[in-house]
Each structure stands twice: as structure tokens, then as C-alpha cells.
Design a protein around this motif. Structure first.
Motif, PDB file in Angstrom:
ATOM      1  N   ALA A  62       0.704  -1.366   0.060  1.00 39.92           N
ATOM      2  CA  ALA A  62       0.313   0.080   0.011  1.00 39.92           C
ATOM      3  C   ALA A  62       0.574   1.266  -0.193  1.00 39.92           C
ATOM      4  CB  ALA A  62      -1.046  -0.051   1.280  1.00 39.92           C
ATOM      5  N   ILE A  63       1.986   1.018   0.485  1.00 41.41           N
ATOM      6  CA  ILE A  63       2.789   2.385   0.589  1.00 41.41           C
ATOM      7  C   ILE A  63       3.231   3.001  -0.559  1.00 41.41           C
ATOM      8  CG2 ILE A  63       5.169   3.310   1.509  1.00 41.41           C
ATOM      9  CD1 ILE A  63       5.097   1.399   3.652  1.00 41.41           C
ATOM     10  N   PRO A  64       3.672   2.274  -1.693  1.00 43.64           N
ATOM     11  CA  PRO A  64       3.931   3.201  -2.927  1.00 43.64           C
ATOM     12  C   PRO A  64       2.664   3.681  -3.716  1.00 43.64           C
ATOM     13  CG  PRO A  64       4.578   0.882  -2.982  1.00 43.64           C
ATOM     14  CD  PRO A  64       4.387   0.925  -1.710  1.00 43.64           C
ATOM     15  N   MET A  65       1.511   2.745  -3.439  1.00 47.08           N
ATOM     16  CA  MET A  65       0.469   3.346  -4.009  1.00 47.08           C
ATOM     17  C   MET A  65      -0.181   4.756  -3.355  1.00 47.08           C
ATOM     18  SD  MET A  65      -0.580   1.665  -6.428  1.00 47.08           S
ATOM     19  CE  MET A  65       1.104   1.435  -6.977  1.00 47.08           C
ATOM     20  N   PHE A  66       0.042   4.743  -2.022  1.00 46.88           N
ATOM     21  CA  PHE A  66      -0.330   5.970  -1.371  1.00 46.88           C
ATOM     22  C   PHE A  66       0.461   7.044  -1.788  1.00 46.88           C
ATOM     23  CE2 PHE A  66      -3.324   3.271   1.543  1.00 46.88           C
ATOM     24  CZ  PHE A  66      -4.536   3.946   1.215  1.00 46.88           C
ATOM     25  N   VAL A  67       1.858   6.672  -1.737  1.00 49.00           N
ATOM     26  CA  VAL A  67       2.592   7.967  -2.115  1.00 49.00           C
ATOM     27  C   VAL A  67       2.261   8.422  -3.529  1.00 49.00           C
ATOM     28  CG1 VAL A  67       5.033   8.306  -2.629  1.00 49.00           C
ATOM     29  CG2 VAL A  67       4.596   6.799  -0.761  1.00 49.00           C
ATOM     30  N   LEU A  68       2.002   7.384  -4.538  1.00 47.90           N
ATOM     31  CA  LEU A  68       1.431   7.987  -5.717  1.00 47.90           C
ATOM     32  C   LEU A  68       0.356   8.748  -5.733  1.00 47.90           C
ATOM     33  CD1 LEU A  68       1.923   7.763  -8.822  1.00 47.90           C
ATOM     34  CD2 LEU A  68       0.758   5.388  -8.977  1.00 47.90           C
ATOM     35  N   VAL A  69      -0.544   8.243  -4.767  1.00 52.36           N
ATOM     36  CA  VAL A  69      -1.923   9.113  -4.708  1.00 52.36           C
ATOM     37  C   VAL A  69      -1.738  10.309  -4.245  1.00 52.36           C
ATOM     38  CG1 VAL A  69      -4.029   9.170  -3.336  1.00 52.36           C
ATOM     39  CG2 VAL A  69      -3.439   7.030  -4.386  1.00 52.36           C
ATOM     40  N   GLY A  70      -0.652  10.668  -3.453  1.00 57.09           N
ATOM     41  CA  GLY A  70      -0.349  11.884  -2.866  1.00 57.09           C
ATOM     42  C   GLY A  70       0.163  12.818  -3.940  1.00 57.09           C
ATOM     43  N   SER A  71       1.077  11.965  -4.830  1.00 58.38           N
ATOM     44  CA  SER A  71       1.888  12.894  -6.047  1.00 58.38           C
ATOM     45  C   SER A  71       0.661  13.405  -7.116  1.00 58.38           C
ATOM     46  CB  SER A  71       2.713  12.077  -6.764  1.00 58.38           C
ATOM     47  OG  SER A  71       3.334  12.841  -7.527  1.00 58.38           O
ATOM     48  N   ILE A  72      -0.431  12.350  -7.231  1.00 59.64           N
ATOM     49  CA  ILE A  72      -1.200  12.484  -8.152  1.00 59.64           C
ATOM     50  C   ILE A  72      -2.369  13.735  -7.780  1.00 59.64           C
ATOM     51  CG2 ILE A  72      -3.606  11.512  -9.315  1.00 59.64           C
ATOM     52  CD1 ILE A  72      -1.974   8.957  -9.363  1.00 59.64           C
ATOM     53  N   PHE A  73      -2.769  13.789  -6.544  1.00 57.55           N
ATOM     54  CA  PHE A  73      -3.704  14.735  -6.147  1.00 57.55           C
ATOM     55  C   PHE A  73      -2.987  16.214  -5.819  1.00 57.55           C
ATOM     56  CE2 PHE A  73      -6.630  11.340  -5.132  1.00 57.55           C
ATOM     57  CZ  PHE A  73      -7.771  11.979  -5.404  1.00 57.55           C
ATOM     58  N   PHE A 252      -6.290   5.150  -9.287  1.00 55.28           N
ATOM     59  CA  PHE A 252      -7.080   5.516 -10.580  1.00 55.28           C
ATOM     60  C   PHE A 252      -7.998   6.556 -10.672  1.00 55.28           C
ATOM     61  CE2 PHE A 252      -5.162   1.255 -11.545  1.00 55.28           C
ATOM     62  CZ  PHE A 252      -4.901   1.292 -12.627  1.00 55.28           C
ATOM     63  N   TYR A 253      -8.572   6.568  -9.199  1.00 55.49           N
ATOM     64  CA  TYR A 253      -9.695   7.906  -9.138  1.00 55.49           C
ATOM     65  C   TYR A 253      -8.912   8.965  -9.333  1.00 55.49           C
ATOM     66  CZ  TYR A 253     -13.244  10.539  -6.855  1.00 55.49           C
ATOM     67  OH  TYR A 253     -14.203  11.850  -6.604  1.00 55.49           O
ATOM     68  N   GLY A 254      -7.796   9.284  -8.651  1.00 55.47           N
ATOM     69  CA  GLY A 254      -6.916  10.571  -8.925  1.00 55.47           C
ATOM     70  C   GLY A 254      -6.669  10.861 -10.089  1.00 55.47           C
ATOM     71  N   LEU A 255      -6.336   9.672 -10.968  1.00 58.69           N
ATOM     72  CA  LEU A 255      -5.806   9.911 -12.485  1.00 58.69           C
ATOM     73  C   LEU A 255      -7.419  10.377 -13.214  1.00 58.69           C
ATOM     74  CD1 LEU A 255      -3.443   6.918 -13.124  1.00 58.69           C
ATOM     75  CD2 LEU A 255      -2.984   9.433 -13.007  1.00 58.69           C
ATOM     76  N   PHE A 256      -8.341   9.661 -12.947  1.00 55.82           N
ATOM     77  CA  PHE A 256      -9.538  10.051 -13.669  1.00 55.82           C
ATOM     78  C   PHE A 256     -10.025  11.383 -13.354  1.00 55.82           C
ATOM     79  CE2 PHE A 256     -14.272  10.702 -13.207  1.00 55.82           C
ATOM     80  CZ  PHE A 256     -14.561  10.323 -14.591  1.00 55.82           C
ATOM     81  N   VAL A 257      -9.926  11.930 -12.236  1.00 57.36           N
ATOM     82  CA  VAL A 257     -10.185  13.262 -11.729  1.00 57.36           C
ATOM     83  C   VAL A 257      -9.342  14.263 -12.381  1.00 57.36           C
ATOM     84  CG1 VAL A 257     -10.488  14.984  -9.831  1.00 57.36           C
ATOM     85  CG2 VAL A 257     -11.306  12.636  -9.579  1.00 57.36           C
ATOM     86  N   GLY A 258      -7.961  14.142 -12.192  1.00 58.28           N
ATOM     87  CA  GLY A 258      -6.826  14.939 -12.876  1.00 58.28           C
ATOM     88  C   GLY A 258      -7.080  15.088 -14.263  1.00 58.28           C
ATOM     89  N   MET A 259      -7.139  14.009 -14.984  1.00 61.51           N
ATOM     90  CA  MET A 259      -7.091  13.878 -16.615  1.00 61.51           C
ATOM     91  C   MET A 259      -8.402  14.061 -17.208  1.00 61.51           C
ATOM     92  SD  MET A 259      -4.343  10.757 -16.821  1.00 61.51           S
ATOM     93  CE  MET A 259      -4.110  11.263 -18.570  1.00 61.51           C
ATOM     94  N   ALA A 260      -9.477  13.610 -16.698  1.00 59.46           N
ATOM     95  CA  ALA A 260     -10.784  13.690 -17.455  1.00 59.46           C
ATOM     96  C   ALA A 260     -11.747  14.576 -16.984  1.00 59.46           C
ATOM     97  CB  ALA A 260     -11.452  12.266 -17.389  1.00 59.46           C
ATOM     98  N   ILE A 261     -11.585  15.116 -15.308  1.00 63.69           N
ATOM     99  CA  ILE A 261     -12.671  16.180 -14.928  1.00 63.69           C
ATOM    100  C   ILE A 261     -11.918  17.273 -14.929  1.00 63.69           C
ATOM    101  CG2 ILE A 261     -13.637  16.597 -12.927  1.00 63.69           C
ATOM    102  CD1 ILE A 261     -14.742  14.160 -14.312  1.00 63.69           C
ATOM    103  N   HIS A 262     -10.753  17.648 -14.389  1.00 63.59           N
ATOM    104  CA  HIS A 262     -10.186  19.002 -14.134  1.00 63.59           C
ATOM    105  C   HIS A 262      -9.125  19.225 -15.377  1.00 63.59           C
ATOM    106  CE1 HIS A 262     -12.117  19.152 -10.553  1.00 63.59           C
ATOM    107  NE2 HIS A 262     -11.171  18.468  -9.885  1.00 63.59           N
TER     108      HIS A 262
END
Length: 432
Positions: A62-73, A252-262
Motif C-alpha cells: 500500500a505504501i507506494p500506492m498511497f505515495v503515488l496518490v499523494g503525487s497525483i492529487f 485510478f480515481y485520482g488519475l480520472f479526476v486529474g485527466m478527465a474532470i479537471h
């Protein structure tokens, strides 16, 4: 003699500037070799075995994934939209922008799980806004650095994941639930001195004249960010996915928000995001794996039992021992990051926890509160380093302001020690 050398070698390498992970691994490997001088290969085959054992644990995925989430958001523009929504709610006035910074940092804590990433995301938006409103740069950096420290208490939390790996009696969902109430209390405790200092020193003189965002429009823009913690934490509670799987869903949610919504993340940005999060994750996981060698040395050299006996037979009593541990960890927290503190001290402290029959989940919250304090305690405060870099100020300039915030959060830790139910009620209510 060899156990003494283990700690001496580690401290000397730290003072010489050797990275924390390398110092742990080299000190542990050196002492293993000395203790097995008559064995083949000096017993050093235990080094790669424990290197892998320290890393081969499912929750660590979970650690690399949550670090990636922080970078995406951080790059998705969610922080700016949350700030506008918070300002629309609380309005403009002296002390309101610092309050917004703390609330938004607490909210982002339910998304990223990484204090420095939180400080970067909030600081990039709030330090500029507070400067425009007339707040001193050192004060703004102090507020953001302290607010981001709530991140490791409010789930998801990288620190809780590491602790759960080290302590078999503490599950990740139970720790996540246990950190919620103390995390919110820590945020509220930061708001009180922050608003008081802003008004006492007449900061933010220009804030009242700045425009207030429209409520419904800002709510609409912030709705995707507001839904993220609900998806992550609600999905775990409903049993749709484990904490590790929740981290992947959040990516994947963060990527969707960053790329498709905002539309704030482009395809060319993905390489930079993946590289940054990969580097940070590698550092964390390398320290975790090398600490496995150090922990093996502690157990095989017979260090833990004498230390435990010396502490429990010191005549200080249960609360005296707990106070001594907190004082020691506060001092250590000024120089080491949170993950390193967990990896070095939890194997030493676990027998003490068992001796006094302390609840492992409650003790994990106390230890994490201590680490949260260390994240904005000079001279080596990881969150404060990030916010000071953004504000372009020296860390020494923040001491005047950050001291009051440290004292407020320290009172929260005292409250959790005196009333353990503040940490234990919610996990028990949720059935963990």
C-alpha cells in the motif's frame, strides 16, 4: 560489547551523514559478522534473508500506492478547489486563511497518507494565498507544516501501515479507525493557537478585502475531491476492498479526476508523477528492508531483554515509564523521520507494551502522535522543510510560531494517554 557496538556504529554513521537506511543495514550486518566470527561466511547469509523478510509483507504494497496518490492529487488541482470551498464556508477575516489551511490539510490526509506530499499540495496553494493576504511567510510555513502532520493520524496512513507490519496484534483497519478521532482532535488543537496568534499579532490585514468564492459553484468544483475519502474509507468499511486495494482504487480515481474532470494532468505529466513517487517509495521501502537487518541483530544479540528489564525495574511505575518513553521519542523525533523511529524503536518497545498489557492499537496511536509532533519539530522536521522551501524562509524563523502549535498537539497526546477510549472506541464500534 557487540550490542554496544551496534548502537555506537549506528550513531557514528548518522553523525557522519550516512543515510539512515544504510546506517541501519551496515551496523546490523557488521554486528552479525562479529557475533558469528567462527561460522562460515560469518553468518552474513542472514543479511539478504532479513533484507527480503523486511520487505516481503503484503501491507507494505500500500505504501507506494498511497505515495503515488499523494503525487497525483498534488498535481490534480483538488487542493485549490477544496481551499475555495472552505473559504466559501468560513468566509474572510483575520485568522480564517490559516484555519482553512489546517482543515484542507486534514481533509487531504484522508486521501494521500503522506505528510510531505500533503505539505507540498496545501503549501503550493495556501502559502501564496496567505502571503497575498498579508501573513508573514514564516507563519504561513509553520501553519502548513503543522497542519500536514495530521496526515499520518487521519486514515489512510503510511505510518499505521508500517506499525501494523511490526506489531502482529494491530490490524490496519483497526489502526485507521483508531487514528480518526485523535487526528481530528489534533487538527482542532492546531486551529486554536493559529487563529489566536493571527488575531493577536494583527496578521492578514488584507484578507477581509479579498473576494469570497460563491458557495454553490465552489461546492460543485470541489465535489470530486470531497468524494475521494468517502470512496477510499467507505469502500474499506463496506468490505469492497482491503487497505492495499483501496490505495490502487485511489490512484485510478485520482488519475480520472486529474485527466478527465479537471484536465490538470496530461499524458506527459505521468512520467514525472511516476518518477517522483517511485523515488520516494523506494527510499521508504529501502529503509524498511534495511531496518529488518538491524531488528534481526537486536533480537539475536540479546539486546531487547536487558533493555526491557532495566526499564520495567526502574521503579518509575507504568505512567513514569510511559512519560520517559515519550520524552525519549520527542527528542529522537527532532532528528529522525517517523518511519525510521517506528523501525528502530518498536522492536525495542514491544516487550514493554506486553509487560504493562497496553493495548497495541492504543500504543500505536500514541507513537504516531509522537511522530506527528516530530514532523514539525525543528531542526529536522520533514513537513516543515517542505513548507519552508515553498515559502522561501529558513526553518529558524518558524520556531516563534510553531512552538504554540507543538504544545497544543502535545495536549492531545496527553488526552489520549489519560483517556484511551478516545482511540479505542471507534475501532470497537466498527467491529475491529
Amino acid at each position: 560489547m557487540i550490542p554496544t557496538l551496534l548502537f555506537v556504529a549506528f550513531l557514528v554513521m548518522m553523525l557522519l551523514g550516512v543515510p539512515i537506511g544504510a546506517a541501519l543495514g551496515l551496523a546490523g550486518a557488521g554486528c552479525i559478522a562479529l557475533a558469528n566470527s567462527d561460522a562460515q561466511w560469518f553468518g552474513l547469509l542472514a543479511v539478504p534473508q532479513n533484507f527480503y523478510a523486511g520487505l516481503g509483507k503484503y501491507p507494505l504494497l500500500a505504501i507506494p500506492m498511497f505515495v503515488l496518490v499523494g503525487s497525483i492529487f498534488d498535481r490534480s488541482g483538488v487542493a485549490l478547489r477544496l481551499v475555495n470551498f472552505a473559504i466559501a464556508i468560513v468566509g474572510r477575516g483575520p485568522g480564517m486563511l490559516p484555519l482553512v489551511a489546517i482543515v484542507v490539510a486534514m481533509f487531504l490526509g484522508g486521501i494521500s497518507g503522506s505528510g510531505p506530499a500533503n505539505a507540498a499540495a496545501v503549501g503550493a496553494v495556501m502559502i501564496t494565498a496567505m502571503s497575498r493576504a498579508g501573513y508573514p511567510a514564516a507563519f504561513s510555513a509553520s501553519v502548513v507544516g503543522a497542519a500536514a502532520a495530521t496526515d499520518i493520524l487521519i486514515p489512510p496512513s503510511v505510518a499505521f501501515i508500517v506499525y501494523s507490519v511490526l506489531v502482529p496484534g494491530a490490524s490496519v483497519p483497526a489502526l485507521f479507525a483508531a487514528g480518526m478521532i485523535p487526528g481530528v482532535m489534533a487538527g482542532l488543537a492546531l486551529i486554536i493557537p493559529t487563529v489566536w496568534m493571527a488575531r493577536k499579532h494583527k496578521m492578514g490585514a488584507l484578507e477581509a478585502s479579498l473576494p469570497r468564492p460563491a458557495f454553490w459553484q465552489s461546492l460543485k468544483e470541489a465535489s470530486w475531491g470531497l468524494a475521494a475519502p468517502i470512496l477510499i474509507l467507505g469502500g474499506m468499511r463496506a468490505g469492497w476492498f482491503t487497505p492495499t486495494e483501496a490505495a490502487v482504487v485511489a490512484v485510478f480515481y485520482g488519475l480520472f479526476v486529474g485527466m478527465a474532470i479537471h484536465h490538470t494532468i496530461k499524458l506527459r505529466d505521468l512520467f514525472v508523477i511516476l518518477r517522483e513517487s517511485g523515488e520516494l517509495s523506494a527510499i521508504i521501502l529501502l529503509v524498511v528492508s534495511l531496518a529488518g537487518i538491524f531488528a534481526y541483530s537486536l533480537s539475536t544479540l540479546g539486546v531487547i531483554d536487558p533493555v526491557t528489564n532495566a526499564i520495567v525495574n526502574s521503579g518509575l511505575g507504568e505512567y513514569g515509564v510511559l512519560s520517559l518513553l515519550i520524552l525519549m521519542l520527542i527528542t529522537v523525533g527532532m532528528f529522525l523521520d517517523g518511519v525510521s523511529i517506528f523501525l528502530i524503536f518498536v522492536p525495542l518497545l514491544w516487550p514493554i507494551v506486553q509487560f504493562y498489557k497496553w493495548d497495541p492499537v492504543w500504543f500505536g496511536v500514541i507513537l504516531t502522535l509522537k511522530v506527528a509532533l516530530g514532523q514539525f519539530t525543528p531542526p529536522l522536521a520533514v513537513n516543515l522543510m517542505v513548507s519552508c522551501r515553498i515559502a522561501n524562509v529558513r526553518m529558524e524563523e518558524t520556531v516563534r510560531w510553531v512552538g504554540w502549535m507543538l504544545f497544543s498537539m502535545f495536549l492531545v497526546m496527553v488526552a489520549v494517554i489519560l483517556w484511551p477510549e478516545l482511540a479505542l472506541w471507534l475501532p470497537r464500534y466498527l467491529g475491529y
